[in-house]
Write a protein that holds these residues in place. Structure first.
Motif, PDB file in Angstrom:
ATOM      1  N   LYS A 179       0.704  -1.168  -0.146  1.00  0.00           N
ATOM      2  CA  LYS A 179      -0.201   0.136   0.036  1.00  0.00           C
ATOM      3  C   LYS A 179       0.822   1.191   0.098  1.00  0.00           C
ATOM      4  N   VAL A 180       2.103   1.160   0.514  1.00  0.00           N
ATOM      5  CA  VAL A 180       2.952   2.331   0.713  1.00  0.00           C
ATOM      6  C   VAL A 180       3.344   2.479  -0.582  1.00  0.00           C
ATOM      7  N   PHE A 181       3.967   1.429  -1.420  1.00  0.00           N
ATOM      8  CA  PHE A 181       4.400   1.403  -2.698  1.00  0.00           C
ATOM      9  C   PHE A 181       3.457   2.103  -3.586  1.00  0.00           C
ATOM     10  N   ARG A 182       2.209   1.616  -3.686  1.00  0.00           N
ATOM     11  CA  ARG A 182       1.277   2.079  -4.434  1.00  0.00           C
ATOM     12  C   ARG A 182       0.666   3.685  -4.111  1.00  0.00           C
ATOM     13  N   LYS A 183       0.964   3.962  -2.906  1.00  0.00           N
ATOM     14  CA  LYS A 183       0.804   5.571  -2.638  1.00  0.00           C
ATOM     15  C   LYS A 183       1.857   6.280  -3.312  1.00  0.00           C
ATOM     16  N   MET A 184       3.136   5.717  -3.221  1.00  0.00           N
ATOM     17  CA  MET A 184       4.157   6.461  -3.864  1.00  0.00           C
ATOM     18  C   MET A 184       3.865   6.616  -5.411  1.00  0.00           C
ATOM     19  N   GLU A 185       3.500   5.578  -5.896  1.00  0.00           N
ATOM     20  CA  GLU A 185       3.217   5.416  -7.371  1.00  0.00           C
ATOM     21  C   GLU A 185       2.093   6.303  -7.582  1.00  0.00           C
ATOM     22  N   ALA A 186       1.166   6.517  -6.806  1.00  0.00           N
ATOM     23  CA  ALA A 186       0.050   7.295  -6.980  1.00  0.00           C
ATOM     24  C   ALA A 186       0.432   8.721  -7.061  1.00  0.00           C
ATOM     25  N   CYS A 187       1.345   9.227  -6.240  1.00  0.00           N
ATOM     26  CA  CYS A 187       1.866  10.423  -6.039  1.00  0.00           C
ATOM     27  C   CYS A 187       2.447  10.853  -7.345  1.00  0.00           C
ATOM     28  N   CYS A 188       3.251   9.975  -7.865  1.00  0.00           N
ATOM     29  CA  CYS A 188       4.032  10.221  -9.076  1.00  0.00           C
ATOM     30  C   CYS A 188       3.093  10.456 -10.243  1.00  0.00           C
ATOM     31  N   LEU A 189       1.948   9.593 -10.242  1.00  0.00           N
ATOM     32  CA  LEU A 189       0.876   9.847 -11.210  1.00  0.00           C
ATOM     33  C   LEU A 189      -0.247  11.082 -11.314  1.00  0.00           C
ATOM     34  N   GLU A 190      -0.138  11.587  -9.981  1.00  0.00           N
ATOM     35  CA  GLU A 190      -1.046  12.528  -9.725  1.00  0.00           C
ATOM     36  C   GLU A 190      -0.240  13.926 -10.003  1.00  0.00           C
ATOM     37  N   ASN A 191       0.815  13.830 -10.087  1.00  0.00           N
ATOM     38  CA  ASN A 191       1.770  14.854 -10.284  1.00  0.00           C
ATOM     39  C   ASN A 191       2.895  14.764 -11.384  1.00  0.00           C
ATOM     40  N   PRO A 192       2.307  14.960 -12.747  1.00  0.00           N
ATOM     41  CA  PRO A 192       3.330  14.491 -13.695  1.00  0.00           C
ATOM     42  C   PRO A 192       4.371  15.378 -13.711  1.00  0.00           C
ATOM     43  N   GLY A 193       5.666  14.789 -13.878  1.00  0.00           N
ATOM     44  CA  GLY A 193       6.894  15.443 -14.075  1.00  0.00           C
ATOM     45  C   GLY A 193       7.766  15.118 -12.758  1.00  0.00           C
ATOM     46  N   THR A 194       7.219  14.759 -11.738  1.00  0.00           N
ATOM     47  CA  THR A 194       7.613  14.183 -10.488  1.00  0.00           C
ATOM     48  C   THR A 194       8.984  13.370 -10.623  1.00  0.00           C
ATOM     49  N   PHE A 195      10.073  13.719  -9.999  1.00  0.00           N
ATOM     50  CA  PHE A 195      11.220  13.134 -10.183  1.00  0.00           C
ATOM     51  C   PHE A 195      11.125  12.005  -9.085  1.00  0.00           C
ATOM     52  N   CYS A 196      11.464  10.542  -9.892  1.00  0.00           N
ATOM     53  CA  CYS A 196      11.332   9.372  -9.068  1.00  0.00           C
ATOM     54  C   CYS A 196      12.270   8.318  -9.543  1.00  0.00           C
ATOM     55  N   PHE A 197      12.770   7.542  -8.540  1.00  0.00           N
ATOM     56  CA  PHE A 197      13.583   6.477  -9.081  1.00  0.00           C
ATOM     57  C   PHE A 197      13.344   5.023  -8.579  1.00  0.00           C
ATOM     58  N   HIS A 198      13.644   4.066  -9.130  1.00  0.00           N
ATOM     59  CA  HIS A 198      13.461   2.719  -8.794  1.00  0.00           C
ATOM     60  C   HIS A 198      14.588   2.029  -8.836  1.00  0.00           C
ATOM     61  N   ARG A 199      15.045   1.531  -7.725  1.00  0.00           N
ATOM     62  CA  ARG A 199      16.437   0.981  -7.549  1.00  0.00           C
ATOM     63  C   ARG A 199      16.470  -0.604  -7.244  1.00  0.00           C
ATOM     64  N   PRO A 200      16.750  -1.643  -8.217  1.00  0.00           N
ATOM     65  CA  PRO A 200      16.897  -2.942  -7.532  1.00  0.00           C
ATOM     66  C   PRO A 200      17.979  -3.232  -6.850  1.00  0.00           C
ATOM     67  N   ILE A 201      17.927  -3.895  -5.920  1.00  0.00           N
ATOM     68  CA  ILE A 201      19.131  -4.185  -5.137  1.00  0.00           C
ATOM     69  C   ILE A 201      19.247  -5.807  -5.022  1.00  0.00           C
ATOM     70  N   TYR A 202      20.283  -6.356  -5.567  1.00  0.00           N
ATOM     71  CA  TYR A 202      20.587  -7.688  -5.778  1.00  0.00           C
ATOM     72  C   TYR A 202      21.539  -8.365  -4.697  1.00  0.00           C
ATOM     73  N   GLN A 203      21.306  -9.479  -4.100  1.00  0.00           N
ATOM     74  CA  GLN A 203      22.131 -10.229  -3.116  1.00  0.00           C
ATOM     75  C   GLN A 203      22.911 -11.456  -3.869  1.00  0.00           C
ATOM     76  N   ASP A 204      22.284 -11.610  -5.153  1.00  0.00           N
ATOM     77  CA  ASP A 204      23.112 -12.956  -6.108  1.00  0.00           C
ATOM     78  C   ASP A 204      22.992 -12.561  -7.160  1.00  0.00           C
ATOM     79  N   ARG A 205      23.340 -13.538  -8.094  1.00  0.00           N
ATOM     80  CA  ARG A 205      23.505 -13.387  -9.632  1.00  0.00           C
ATOM     81  C   ARG A 205      22.196 -13.675 -10.454  1.00  0.00           C
ATOM     82  N   SER A 206      21.163 -13.805  -9.607  1.00  0.00           N
ATOM     83  CA  SER A 206      19.774 -14.082 -10.307  1.00  0.00           C
ATOM     84  C   SER A 206      19.247 -12.746 -10.917  1.00  0.00           C
ATOM     85  N   TRP A 207      18.297 -12.952 -11.707  1.00  0.00           N
ATOM     86  CA  TRP A 207      17.740 -11.443 -12.360  1.00  0.00           C
ATOM     87  C   TRP A 207      16.621 -10.932 -11.433  1.00  0.00           C
ATOM     88  N   ARG A 208      16.504 -11.681 -10.175  1.00  0.00           N
ATOM     89  CA  ARG A 208      15.408 -11.169  -9.170  1.00  0.00           C
ATOM     90  C   ARG A 208      16.097 -10.252  -8.117  1.00  0.00           C
TER      91      ARG A 208
END
Length: 76
Positions: A25-54
């Motif tokens: 719900k927190v994640f979706r609230k953050m996405e909604a904030c970006c959608l409701e405010n076009p041009g909002t600077f945002c980033f999404h960073r994956p953090i890996y612990q192994d060599r998988s793509w997940r």
């Protein structure tokens, strides 16, 4: 964010991506904030612990209208 293609660039837990958990719900609230405010600077960073793509965690952040950084990490 909120595009019509419904494509993820990496595997993401449904309970986060679709807002099915408390943290999701927190994640979706953050996405909604970006959608409701076009041009909002945002980033999404994956953090890996192994060599998988997940990533084991994801960091999502945005710059609010008040010029504050709102950043959260989510287990994946």
């Amino acid at each position: 964010i909120g595009g019509n293609l419904d494509v993820n660039l990496f595997p993401q837990k449904r309970d986060i991506n679709q807002g099915r958990s408390e943290r999701g719900k927190v994640f979706r609230k953050m996405e909604a904030c970006c959608l409701e405010n076009p041009g909002t600077f945002c980033f999404h960073r994956p953090i890996y612990q192994d060599r998988s793509w997940r990533p084991s965690r994801m960091e999502f952040g945005l710059l609010t209208k008040e010029k504050q950084i709102w950043a959260e990490q989510f287990d994946n």
